[in-house]
Design a protein around this motif. Structure first.
Motif, PDB file in Angstrom:
ATOM      1  N   GLU A 177       0.821  -1.209   0.000  1.00 28.40           N
ATOM      2  CA  GLU A 177       0.000   0.000   0.000  1.00 28.40           C
ATOM      3  C   GLU A 177       0.855   1.259   0.000  1.00 28.40           C
ATOM      4  O   GLU A 177       0.633   2.174  -0.802  1.00 28.40           O
ATOM      5  CB  GLU A 177      -0.938   0.009   1.215  1.00 28.40           C
ATOM      6  CG  GLU A 177      -1.890   1.179   1.209  1.00 28.40           C
ATOM      7  CD  GLU A 177      -2.944   1.085   2.303  1.00 28.40           C
ATOM      8  OE1 GLU A 177      -3.976   1.750   2.147  1.00 28.40           O
ATOM      9  OE2 GLU A 177      -2.739   0.358   3.296  1.00 28.40           O
ATOM     10  N   SER A 178       1.881   1.314   0.863  1.00 28.72           N
ATOM     11  CA  SER A 178       2.673   2.543   0.979  1.00 28.72           C
ATOM     12  C   SER A 178       3.582   2.788  -0.220  1.00 28.72           C
ATOM     13  O   SER A 178       3.773   3.927  -0.628  1.00 28.72           O
ATOM     14  CB  SER A 178       3.499   2.522   2.272  1.00 28.72           C
ATOM     15  OG  SER A 178       4.480   1.509   2.216  1.00 28.72           O
ATOM     16  N   GLU A 179       4.140   1.740  -0.819  1.00 29.90           N
ATOM     17  CA  GLU A 179       5.108   1.939  -1.899  1.00 29.90           C
ATOM     18  C   GLU A 179       4.546   1.721  -3.301  1.00 29.90           C
ATOM     19  O   GLU A 179       5.125   2.195  -4.273  1.00 29.90           O
ATOM     20  CB  GLU A 179       6.318   1.029  -1.685  1.00 29.90           C
ATOM     21  CG  GLU A 179       7.101   1.389  -0.436  1.00 29.90           C
ATOM     22  CD  GLU A 179       8.343   0.554  -0.248  1.00 29.90           C
ATOM     23  OE1 GLU A 179       8.848  -0.015  -1.236  1.00 29.90           O
ATOM     24  OE2 GLU A 179       8.819   0.472   0.907  1.00 29.90           O
ATOM     25  N   TYR A 180       3.431   0.994  -3.410  1.00 25.03           N
ATOM     26  CA  TYR A 180       2.912   0.665  -4.736  1.00 25.03           C
ATOM     27  C   TYR A 180       1.458   1.080  -4.938  1.00 25.03           C
ATOM     28  O   TYR A 180       0.877   0.789  -5.980  1.00 25.03           O
ATOM     29  CB  TYR A 180       3.066  -0.845  -5.007  1.00 25.03           C
ATOM     30  CG  TYR A 180       4.516  -1.247  -5.033  1.00 25.03           C
ATOM     31  CD1 TYR A 180       5.260  -1.140  -6.204  1.00 25.03           C
ATOM     32  CD2 TYR A 180       5.148  -1.688  -3.877  1.00 25.03           C
ATOM     33  CE1 TYR A 180       6.595  -1.482  -6.233  1.00 25.03           C
ATOM     34  CE2 TYR A 180       6.484  -2.024  -3.900  1.00 25.03           C
ATOM     35  CZ  TYR A 180       7.206  -1.919  -5.075  1.00 25.03           C
ATOM     36  OH  TYR A 180       8.538  -2.243  -5.087  1.00 25.03           O
ATOM     37  N   GLY A 181       0.857   1.723  -3.940  1.00 24.71           N
ATOM     38  CA  GLY A 181      -0.519   2.183  -4.067  1.00 24.71           C
ATOM     39  C   GLY A 181      -1.531   1.059  -4.161  1.00 24.71           C
ATOM     40  O   GLY A 181      -2.646   1.253  -4.620  1.00 24.71           O
ATOM     41  N   PHE A 182      -1.155  -0.108  -3.707  1.00 21.27           N
ATOM     42  CA  PHE A 182      -2.039  -1.284  -3.729  1.00 21.27           C
ATOM     43  C   PHE A 182      -2.888  -1.234  -2.469  1.00 21.27           C
ATOM     44  O   PHE A 182      -2.423  -1.551  -1.382  1.00 21.27           O
ATOM     45  CB  PHE A 182      -1.191  -2.556  -3.772  1.00 21.27           C
ATOM     46  CG  PHE A 182      -1.989  -3.815  -3.921  1.00 21.27           C
ATOM     47  CD1 PHE A 182      -2.268  -4.330  -5.182  1.00 21.27           C
ATOM     48  CD2 PHE A 182      -2.441  -4.511  -2.809  1.00 21.27           C
ATOM     49  CE1 PHE A 182      -2.991  -5.501  -5.330  1.00 21.27           C
ATOM     50  CE2 PHE A 182      -3.164  -5.676  -2.945  1.00 21.27           C
ATOM     51  CZ  PHE A 182      -3.446  -6.178  -4.208  1.00 21.27           C
ATOM     52  N   SER A 183      -4.118  -0.790  -2.594  1.00 26.35           N
ATOM     53  CA  SER A 183      -4.983  -0.602  -1.442  1.00 26.35           C
ATOM     54  C   SER A 183      -5.741  -1.881  -1.119  1.00 26.35           C
ATOM     55  O   SER A 183      -6.640  -2.275  -1.866  1.00 26.35           O
ATOM     56  CB  SER A 183      -5.970   0.531  -1.726  1.00 26.35           C
ATOM     57  OG  SER A 183      -6.826   0.703  -0.627  1.00 26.35           O
ATOM     58  N   PRO A 184      -5.381  -2.543  -0.032  1.00 23.25           N
ATOM     59  CA  PRO A 184      -6.045  -3.804   0.315  1.00 23.25           C
ATOM     60  C   PRO A 184      -7.380  -3.576   1.014  1.00 23.25           C
ATOM     61  O   PRO A 184      -7.443  -3.409   2.216  1.00 23.25           O
ATOM     62  CB  PRO A 184      -5.046  -4.474   1.261  1.00 23.25           C
ATOM     63  CG  PRO A 184      -4.332  -3.346   1.915  1.00 23.25           C
ATOM     64  CD  PRO A 184      -4.316  -2.225   0.906  1.00 23.25           C
ATOM     65  N   GLN A 185      -8.451  -3.525   0.251  1.00 24.08           N
ATOM     66  CA  GLN A 185      -9.785  -3.369   0.810  1.00 24.08           C
ATOM     67  C   GLN A 185     -10.632  -4.542   0.352  1.00 24.08           C
ATOM     68  O   GLN A 185     -10.551  -4.962  -0.792  1.00 24.08           O
ATOM     69  CB  GLN A 185     -10.418  -2.065   0.350  1.00 24.08           C
ATOM     70  CG  GLN A 185      -9.684  -0.852   0.876  1.00 24.08           C
ATOM     71  CD  GLN A 185     -10.287   0.441   0.369  1.00 24.08           C
ATOM     72  OE1 GLN A 185     -11.115   0.441  -0.534  1.00 24.08           O
ATOM     73  NE2 GLN A 185      -9.873   1.541   0.943  1.00 24.08           N
ATOM     74  N   GLY A 186     -11.425  -5.061   1.249  1.00 19.25           N
ATOM     75  CA  GLY A 186     -12.257  -6.212   0.914  1.00 19.25           C
ATOM     76  C   GLY A 186     -11.436  -7.482   0.971  1.00 19.25           C
ATOM     77  O   GLY A 186     -10.816  -7.780   1.976  1.00 19.25           O
ATOM     78  N   ALA A 187     -11.387  -8.193  -0.137  1.00 15.62           N
ATOM     79  CA  ALA A 187     -10.664  -9.465  -0.167  1.00 15.62           C
ATOM     80  C   ALA A 187      -9.357  -9.318  -0.937  1.00 15.62           C
ATOM     81  O   ALA A 187      -9.282  -8.624  -1.942  1.00 15.62           O
ATOM     82  CB  ALA A 187     -11.527 -10.534  -0.829  1.00 15.62           C
ATOM     83  N   VAL A 188      -8.329  -9.983  -0.436  1.00 12.56           N
ATOM     84  CA  VAL A 188      -7.032 -10.026  -1.092  1.00 12.56           C
ATOM     85  C   VAL A 188      -6.640 -11.493  -1.224  1.00 12.56           C
ATOM     86  O   VAL A 188      -6.687 -12.253  -0.255  1.00 12.56           O
ATOM     87  CB  VAL A 188      -5.957  -9.267  -0.276  1.00 12.56           C
ATOM     88  CG1 VAL A 188      -4.583  -9.425  -0.914  1.00 12.56           C
ATOM     89  CG2 VAL A 188      -6.316  -7.801  -0.145  1.00 12.56           C
TER      90      VAL A 188
END
Length: 192
Positions: free
Chosen positions: A47-58
């Motif tokens: 999330e912090s370095e790649y903007g991959f927002s883990p919301q819901g299911a991962v």
């Protein structure tokens, strides 16, 4: 941990066996409490370095190479209505790969490795399969080898090549099979 962004919603993460050891994680206990800390760290970095927002299911699809480490494909799953914004559901899939497979940049490296491997090849059942895929060569030992034999072969192979996450199934489908069995012996006989 080394991250590679595949798409906006897909990251691939490489974690070496040494990195796991430094975190106090044994590869066979990755689903335990220490593994939970690794997943949390992985998602925070994503999330912090790649903007991959883990919301819901991962979805975490983990491929374990017991001697080398992990390859983790991180993908956003479908949104889950009953979870609030702060919650993340992690769906974990683990595959364990016990075969040896090494990647070589050129055929000379494969030949040199084969010459060094030849005295030990009688300890394997099939003697290795050789593939060519995406401009590189791959030497694959499909059988599960005794640990001492595997360590010996891996030590020699790592001098000339490197471990790879490319599946032999991908190579069989999209690459060229050069030798299906006894590749080491054939190369030794031809070039030694």
């Amino acid at each position: 941990m080394r991250f590679e962004k595949q798409t906006k919603e897909h990251l691939r993460v490489y974690v070496t066996a040494n990195e796991l050891s430094l975190r106090g994680i044994a590869i066979d206990t990755i689903v335990g409490e220490n593994g939970q800390q690794l997943w949390k760290e992985l998602l925070e970095t994503a999330e912090s370095e790649y903007g991959f927002s883990p919301q819901g299911a991962v979805d975490l699809n983990v491929t374990m190479f017991p001697r080398d480490g992990l390859v983790i494909d991180v993908q956003k799953g479908e949104a889950i209505a009953e979870l609030d914004v702060e919650q993340v559901e992690i769906r974990l899939t683990i595959d364990v790969i016990h075969h040896l497979i090494y990647q070589f940049d050129d055929i000379e490296d494969v030949i040199n490795a084969s010459i060094r491997l030849f005295p030990h090849i009688h300890e394997t059942e099939q003697g290795g399969t050789l593939y060519h895929y995406n401009g590189r060569y791959y030497l694959h030992f499909v059988e599960v080898l005794p640990s001492q034999v595997e360590e010996r072969l891996a030590a020699i192979l790592s001098e000339y090549g490197k471990t790879t996450t490319v599946s032999p199934y991908v190579m069989m489908e999209y690459g060229k099979t050069i030798q299906t069995e006894q590749a080491v012996k054939e190369l030794y006989d031809a070039f030694a």
